[in-house]
Design a protein around this motif. Structure first.
Motif, mmCIF file in Angstrom:
data_model
loop_
_atom_site.group_PDB
_atom_site.id
_atom_site.type_symbol
_atom_site.label_atom_id
_atom_site.label_comp_id
_atom_site.label_asym_id
_atom_site.label_seq_id
_atom_site.Cartn_x
_atom_site.Cartn_y
_atom_site.Cartn_z
ATOM 1 N N PRO A 1 -77.541 -51.212 52.230
ATOM 2 C CA PRO A 1 -76.398 -50.928 51.615
ATOM 3 C C PRO A 1 -76.421 -49.761 50.744
ATOM 4 N N VAL A 2 -75.268 -48.889 50.806
ATOM 5 C CA VAL A 2 -75.247 -47.756 49.716
ATOM 6 C C VAL A 2 -75.734 -48.035 48.423
ATOM 7 N N SER A 3 -76.636 -47.482 48.112
ATOM 8 C CA SER A 3 -77.422 -47.726 46.859
ATOM 9 C C SER A 3 -78.128 -46.460 46.420
ATOM 10 N N THR A 4 -78.909 -46.576 45.440
ATOM 11 C CA THR A 4 -79.974 -45.489 44.908
ATOM 12 C C THR A 4 -80.910 -45.297 46.085
ATOM 13 N N TYR A 5 -81.478 -46.053 46.679
ATOM 14 C CA TYR A 5 -82.175 -45.965 47.611
ATOM 15 C C TYR A 5 -81.654 -45.009 48.906
ATOM 16 N N THR A 6 -80.184 -45.171 49.405
ATOM 17 C CA THR A 6 -79.696 -44.655 50.298
ATOM 18 C C THR A 6 -79.406 -42.989 49.940
ATOM 19 N N LYS A 7 -79.008 -42.791 48.662
ATOM 20 C CA LYS A 7 -78.756 -41.611 48.035
ATOM 21 C C LYS A 7 -80.047 -40.821 48.077
ATOM 22 N N SER A 8 -81.262 -41.389 48.223
ATOM 23 C CA SER A 8 -82.655 -40.836 48.227
ATOM 24 C C SER A 8 -82.882 -40.159 49.444
ATOM 25 N N ILE A 9 -82.380 -40.903 50.429
ATOM 26 C CA ILE A 9 -82.513 -40.231 51.872
ATOM 27 C C ILE A 9 -81.496 -39.652 52.581
ATOM 28 N N VAL A 10 -80.328 -39.233 51.636
ATOM 29 C CA VAL A 10 -79.222 -38.557 52.139
ATOM 30 C C VAL A 10 -78.954 -37.173 51.580
ATOM 31 N N PHE B 1 -84.474 -33.053 42.768
ATOM 32 C CA PHE B 1 -84.193 -33.871 43.731
ATOM 33 C C PHE B 1 -85.945 -34.122 43.980
ATOM 34 N N PRO B 2 -86.369 -35.137 44.041
ATOM 35 C CA PRO B 2 -87.605 -35.346 44.464
ATOM 36 C C PRO B 2 -88.165 -35.165 45.851
ATOM 37 N N GLY C 1 -69.572 -15.728 52.318
ATOM 38 C CA GLY C 1 -70.180 -16.246 53.503
ATOM 39 C C GLY C 1 -71.747 -16.300 53.130
ATOM 40 N N LEU C 2 -72.471 -15.559 52.124
ATOM 41 C CA LEU C 2 -73.607 -15.488 51.857
ATOM 42 C C LEU C 2 -73.706 -16.727 50.824
ATOM 43 N N GLN C 3 -72.695 -16.910 50.230
ATOM 44 C CA GLN C 3 -73.002 -18.202 49.029
ATOM 45 C C GLN C 3 -72.865 -19.559 50.012
ATOM 46 N N GLU C 4 -72.217 -19.354 51.356
ATOM 47 C CA GLU C 4 -72.157 -20.822 52.024
ATOM 48 C C GLU C 4 -73.458 -21.074 52.651
ATOM 49 N N GLN C 5 -74.083 -19.646 52.946
ATOM 50 C CA GLN C 5 -75.827 -19.856 53.446
ATOM 51 C C GLN C 5 -76.774 -20.291 52.492
ATOM 52 N N VAL C 6 -76.326 -19.807 51.190
ATOM 53 C CA VAL C 6 -77.167 -20.466 50.111
ATOM 54 C C VAL C 6 -77.089 -22.106 50.142
ATOM 55 N N ALA C 7 -75.747 -22.456 50.054
ATOM 56 C CA ALA C 7 -75.551 -23.677 49.765
ATOM 57 C C ALA C 7 -76.043 -24.740 50.886
ATOM 58 N N LEU C 8 -75.813 -24.048 52.287
ATOM 59 C CA LEU C 8 -76.384 -24.827 53.338
ATOM 60 C C LEU C 8 -78.000 -24.875 53.252
ATOM 61 N N SER C 9 -78.581 -23.974 53.026
ATOM 62 C CA SER C 9 -79.970 -23.642 53.086
ATOM 63 C C SER C 9 -80.622 -24.847 51.894
ATOM 64 N N LEU C 10 -79.806 -24.977 50.822
ATOM 65 C CA LEU C 10 -80.544 -25.795 49.748
ATOM 66 C C LEU C 10 -80.311 -27.156 50.233
ATOM 67 N N ALA C 11 -79.306 -27.411 50.948
ATOM 68 C CA ALA C 11 -78.889 -29.003 51.439
ATOM 69 C C ALA C 11 -80.062 -29.354 52.491
ATOM 70 N N LEU C 12 -80.356 -28.497 53.273
ATOM 71 C CA LEU C 12 -81.106 -28.652 54.412
ATOM 72 C C LEU C 12 -82.876 -28.479 53.873
ATOM 73 N N SER C 13 -83.142 -28.111 52.688
ATOM 74 C CA SER C 13 -84.429 -28.042 52.056
ATOM 75 C C SER C 13 -84.725 -29.615 51.695
ATOM 76 N N LYS C 14 -83.735 -30.350 51.626
ATOM 77 C CA LYS C 14 -84.338 -31.597 51.232
ATOM 78 C C LYS C 14 -84.644 -32.374 52.462
ATOM 79 N N ASN C 15 -85.746 -33.314 52.218
ATOM 80 C CA ASN C 15 -86.490 -34.002 53.303
ATOM 81 C C ASN C 15 -85.806 -35.186 53.223
ATOM 82 N N SER C 16 -84.754 -35.351 54.245
ATOM 83 C CA SER C 16 -83.792 -36.481 54.409
ATOM 84 C C SER C 16 -83.749 -37.054 55.686
#
Length: 231
Positions: free
Chosen positions: A67-76, A102-103, A131-146
């Motif tokens: 169920p949605v929890s601390t664990y699921t937040k760590s893999i999303v 973010f670990p 547009g470049l700010q959008e690229q930065v935000a997307l890159s940061l989100a993709l940099s998590k191993n999820s």
């Protein structure tokens, strides 16, 4: 192959307005999934529930069997349609901030994405175009191993040529057995990436199936089928 997301009888309302109605949905892992529908159909609400940001709902929501929890937040990894990034930080400082918070954040991936997109890491975020700010935000989100990436209109302010470049970047670097759930109105530009689609309208799921089955069964593109379904 399993299902990274399982939802049973999900209902959610904003006051007296029903946002999601009796949602039953399973999302297969190791897929690029398009969550497609008109404005106001409940797409962002569903992403926020999966991200653990909305908790006042009824029904069952499981991610990776939990169920949605601390664990699921760590893999999303969740990218909202209007991401907040501290505008006074340089890209290098943003990498340091995310790495400390973010670990599962990978400095190596962030550096790779910024280099790939020719984003100078000594640049302050506020000095970049939208547009470049959008690229930065997307890159940061993709940099998590999820295991699950939730992307809400990730290409809204990004030009077409850069979208193709980012599509290639995602396909080349996404982790094995990870799933991307992507809200987008840019179906034409995203179609080659999506191998599964979910159509939602007025808070209800209309269909959830593989892109190949839609193409073969209807002899048209996902974009064409979408236009027919929502005309």
């Amino acid at each position: 192959m399993g299902n990274i997301v399982k939802i049973n009888n999900l209902n959610m309302s904003y006051g007296k307005t029903a946002a999601l109605k009796n949602i039953n949905l399973e999302l297969p892992d190791d897929n690029f999934i398009g969550l497609l529908g008109p404005n106001g159909s409940g797409k962002t609400t569903l992403l926020k529930i999966l991200a653990g940001l909305i908790t006042y709902y009824t029904g069952e929501v499981h991610i990776d069997g939990q169920p949605v929890s601390t664990y699921t937040k760590s893999i999303v990894s969740y990218l909202p349609s209007s991401p907040y990034v501290n505008p006074r930080l340089t890209l290098e400082q943003l990498i340091n901030t995310y790495a400390s918070f973010f670990p599962n954040f990978s400095r190596e991936k962030a550096n790779y994405f910024f280099d790939y997109l020719h984003l100078a890491k000594n640049t302050m975020f506020s000095h970049l175009s939208k547009g470049l700010q959008e690229q930065v935000a997307l890159s940061l989100a993709l940099s998590k191993n999820s295991k699950l990436y939730l992307l809400d209109e990730p290409f809204g302010g990004i030009d077409v040529s850069t979208r193709d470049k980012i599509n290639d970047m995602i396909v080349t670097n996404y982790p094995n057995n990870s799933t991307f759930l992507i809200v987008t109105h840019e179906i034409h530009d995203m179609e080659s990436l999506l191998n599964y689609v979910v159509f939602i309208k007025n808070g209800e799921i209309l269909l959830a199936k593989s892109s190949d089955s839609i193409r073969s069964g209807n002899a048209q593109s996902i974009e064409g089928f979408y236009k027919e379904a929502f005309k």
